[in-house]
Design an enzyme around this catalytic site. Structure first.
Site, short mmCIF file in Angstrom:
data_model
loop_
_atom_site.label_atom_id
_atom_site.label_comp_id
_atom_site.label_asym_id
_atom_site.label_seq_id
_atom_site.Cartn_x
_atom_site.Cartn_y
_atom_site.Cartn_z
N ARG A 224 0.85 -1.19 0.00
CA ARG A 224 0.00 0.00 0.00
C ARG A 224 0.88 1.24 0.00
O ARG A 224 1.95 1.25 0.62
CB ARG A 224 -0.90 0.03 1.24
CG ARG A 224 -2.04 -0.93 1.23
CD ARG A 224 -3.11 -0.58 0.16
NE ARG A 224 -4.20 -1.55 0.10
CZ ARG A 224 -4.26 -2.57 -0.76
NH1 ARG A 224 -3.30 -2.76 -1.65
NH2 ARG A 224 -5.30 -3.39 -0.76
N HIS A 272 -0.90 0.16 -10.01
CA HIS A 272 -1.59 -0.78 -9.10
C HIS A 272 -2.16 -1.99 -9.86
O HIS A 272 -3.35 -2.26 -9.83
CB HIS A 272 -2.71 -0.06 -8.32
CG HIS A 272 -3.10 -0.79 -7.06
ND1 HIS A 272 -3.50 -0.16 -5.90
CD2 HIS A 272 -3.15 -2.11 -6.77
CE1 HIS A 272 -3.77 -1.04 -4.97
NE2 HIS A 272 -3.57 -2.26 -5.48
P1 NDP Z 1 -1.55 -11.80 4.51
O1 NDP Z 1 -2.47 -11.27 5.56
O2 NDP Z 1 -1.75 -13.18 4.03
O3 NDP Z 1 -0.04 -11.68 5.03
C1 NDP Z 1 0.41 -10.57 5.73
C2 NDP Z 1 1.82 -10.84 6.22
O4 NDP Z 1 2.31 -9.66 6.87
C3 NDP Z 1 1.89 -11.95 7.28
O5 NDP Z 1 3.05 -12.71 7.09
C4 NDP Z 1 1.94 -11.19 8.59
O6 NDP Z 1 2.59 -11.87 9.65
C5 NDP Z 1 2.77 -10.00 8.18
N1 NDP Z 1 2.56 -8.87 9.10
C6 NDP Z 1 1.41 -8.24 9.42
N2 NDP Z 1 1.62 -7.28 10.34
C7 NDP Z 1 2.95 -7.31 10.61
C8 NDP Z 1 3.79 -6.58 11.48
N3 NDP Z 1 3.30 -5.60 12.27
N4 NDP Z 1 5.11 -6.88 11.50
C9 NDP Z 1 5.62 -7.86 10.72
N5 NDP Z 1 4.86 -8.60 9.87
C10 NDP Z 1 3.55 -8.32 9.82
O7 NDP Z 1 -1.62 -10.75 3.30
P2 NDP Z 1 -1.40 -11.06 1.75
O8 NDP Z 1 -0.09 -11.73 1.58
O9 NDP Z 1 -2.59 -11.72 1.18
O10 NDP Z 1 -1.37 -9.56 1.16
C11 NDP Z 1 -0.46 -8.60 1.63
C12 NDP Z 1 -0.83 -7.22 1.11
O11 NDP Z 1 -0.51 -7.11 -0.27
C13 NDP Z 1 -2.32 -6.88 1.15
O12 NDP Z 1 -2.72 -6.48 2.45
C14 NDP Z 1 -2.42 -5.77 0.14
O13 NDP Z 1 -2.22 -4.53 0.77
C15 NDP Z 1 -1.27 -6.04 -0.81
N6 NDP Z 1 -1.74 -6.44 -2.15
C16 NDP Z 1 -1.39 -5.65 -3.22
C17 NDP Z 1 -1.77 -6.00 -4.50
C18 NDP Z 1 -1.35 -5.20 -5.67
O14 NDP Z 1 -1.86 -5.44 -6.78
N7 NDP Z 1 -0.44 -4.27 -5.53
C19 NDP Z 1 -2.57 -7.21 -4.74
C20 NDP Z 1 -2.86 -7.96 -3.56
C21 NDP Z 1 -2.45 -7.58 -2.32
P3 NDP Z 1 1.99 -13.25 10.22
O15 NDP Z 1 2.26 -14.27 9.15
O16 NDP Z 1 2.77 -13.50 11.44
O17 NDP Z 1 0.52 -13.02 10.44
C1 OXD Z 2 -5.53 -6.06 -3.33
C2 OXD Z 2 -4.99 -5.10 -4.28
O1 OXD Z 2 -5.47 -5.83 -2.12
O2 OXD Z 2 -5.23 -5.26 -5.50
O3 OXD Z 2 -6.05 -7.11 -3.78
O4 OXD Z 2 -4.29 -4.17 -3.88
#
Ligand code: NDP
Ligand code: OXD
Length: 309
Positions: A224, A272
């Site tokens: 983000r 994006h």
């Molecule tokens: P998940 O919820 O599956 O994974 C999030 C990861 O971040 C986990 O490993 C979690 O740790 C870790 N995390 C969360 N908070 C912290 C913290 N405070 N400190 C350290 N690690 C932390 O999310 P996704 O992998 O599905 O997606 C991640 C992000 O990617 C989405 O939230 C979105 O913003 C972005 N995204 C962007 C897209 C794009 O097109 N640009 C498309 C899709 C997603 P733990 O494993 O311990 O819970």
């Molecule tokens: C998502 C994104 O969160 O596209 O899926 O950013």
């Protein structure tokens, strides 16, 4: 009962067909055309107008149209009783792996420079490191970060990963929690952000972190825009603390014409598109969660409101 889609900046035309190919009997509304607010029990949202969701007396659950749910959690008017879920799909994983691999290869093999040199008819080879000497750090080892880390490790890169809770991933050096953040960052040449946007992760890509990376490193932000402190990035690039940034997400989207990130040799911008939710690939999980919500069952891929993701 109806399933309502709210996504002002998206073309939702194919969603109705995708949902009806799974179950033709589901009544669908597409905002702002709503037949009866009382019938809405489930909504699917992307960047919905804030304060819209408290206007549905029988709303049981809301799903993000994508993987991130920050746009839902930031809407303080969303009643506590409404459950939140998100999309998790092999298609999102595959697209994110492709995007990250493309960005890493372009940086490693200097294509980012060669493409610019084409415009100037400049013939100038550059040295490039081999994968085993390139240290890539991935922040976030969830549904998207973990497969991306595994892929890079399989290709021979030196990969580290950081998450909230401890993880074990073959050939990846893993770190967890705030206490291990600095150890994780040390020597990173390419830092990739795949964290959810929460109170704990907002502004995490900042000057302090950039200074701890390997000299003249790169950041890739696919999570983000608010993870990145824009002014710190400009400072770090202008003072050669970082060599470049590859950005797919921005605090304001579309990125405004006057934004300092445009027209810079060392910032690559994509609109994006790293990983896009495709209706026919996720309609089945939307329908499943819609039915679960209606019958009071636990949702799949439920978002933890306390953790913020
Ligand atoms: P998940 O919820 O599956 O994974 C999030 C990861 O971040 C986990 O490993 C979690 O740790 C870790 N995390 C969360 N908070 C912290 C913290 N405070 N400190 C350290 N690690 C932390 O999310 P996704 O992998 O599905 O997606 C991640 C992000 O990617 C989405 O939230 C979105 O913003 C972005 N995204 C962007 C897209 C794009 O097109 N640009 C498309 C899709 C997603 P733990 O494993 O311990 O819970
Ligand atoms: C998502 C994104 O969160 O596209 O899926 O950013």
């Amino acid at each position: 009962m109806s399933l309502l889609f709210i996504a002002p900046d998206r073309d939702l035309s194919s969603w109705e067909d995708a949902i009806h190919s799974i179950d033709p009997n589901i009544e669908i509304d597409i905002w702002p055309a709503i037949k009866d607010k009382n019938r809405v029990q489930f909504t699917v949202c992307w960047n919905h107008p804030q304060h819209l969701l408290d206007g549905f007396p029988n709303l049981k659950a809301v799903s993000s149209l994508g993987a991130g749910a920050d746009h839902l959690l930031s809407d303080k008017s969303l009643p506590e009783s409404v459950d939140i879920c998100r999309v998790v799909s092999p298609s999102l994983v595959q697209q994110m792996k492709e995007y990250i691999l493309a960005a890493v290869l372009n940086i490693q093999r200097n294509f980012v420079h060669y493409i610019r040199q084409n415009d100037q008819k400049r013939w100038q080879p550059h040295n490039h490191p081999s994968p085993k000497n390139l240290h890539v750090g991935i922040m976030g080892l969830g549904e998207l970060g973990k497969p991306a880390a595994k892929q890079l490790a399989e290709l021979g890169y030196q990969v580290s990963g950081w998450s909230r809770s401890a993880k074990k991933i073959e050939s990846v050096n893993t770190f967890a929690g705030k206490d291990e953040l600095h150890k994780f960052i040390n020597n990173t040449h390419i830092l990739i952000c795949l964290l959810p946007l929460t109170d704990k992760t907002r502004g995490i890509l900042n000057l302090e972190i950039f200074k701890q990376m390997d000299d003249r490193g790169w950041i890739i932000n696919v999570a983000r825009g608010e993870h990145l402190v824009d002014e710190d990035l400009i400072y770090a690039l202008d003072s050669n603390i970082l060599q470049g940034a590859w950005l797919d997400v921005f605090s304001e989207e579309p990125l405004p014409d006057k934004h300092a990130f445009w027209n810079r040799e060392n910032i690559i911008i994509t609109p994006h598109i790293a990983s896009i939710t495709k209706p026919n690939e996720v309609a089945n999980q939307i329908v499943e969660n819609y039915k679960r919500a209606l019958s009071g069952m636990e949702l799949n891929h439920k978002v933890d409101r306390e953790l913020g993701y």
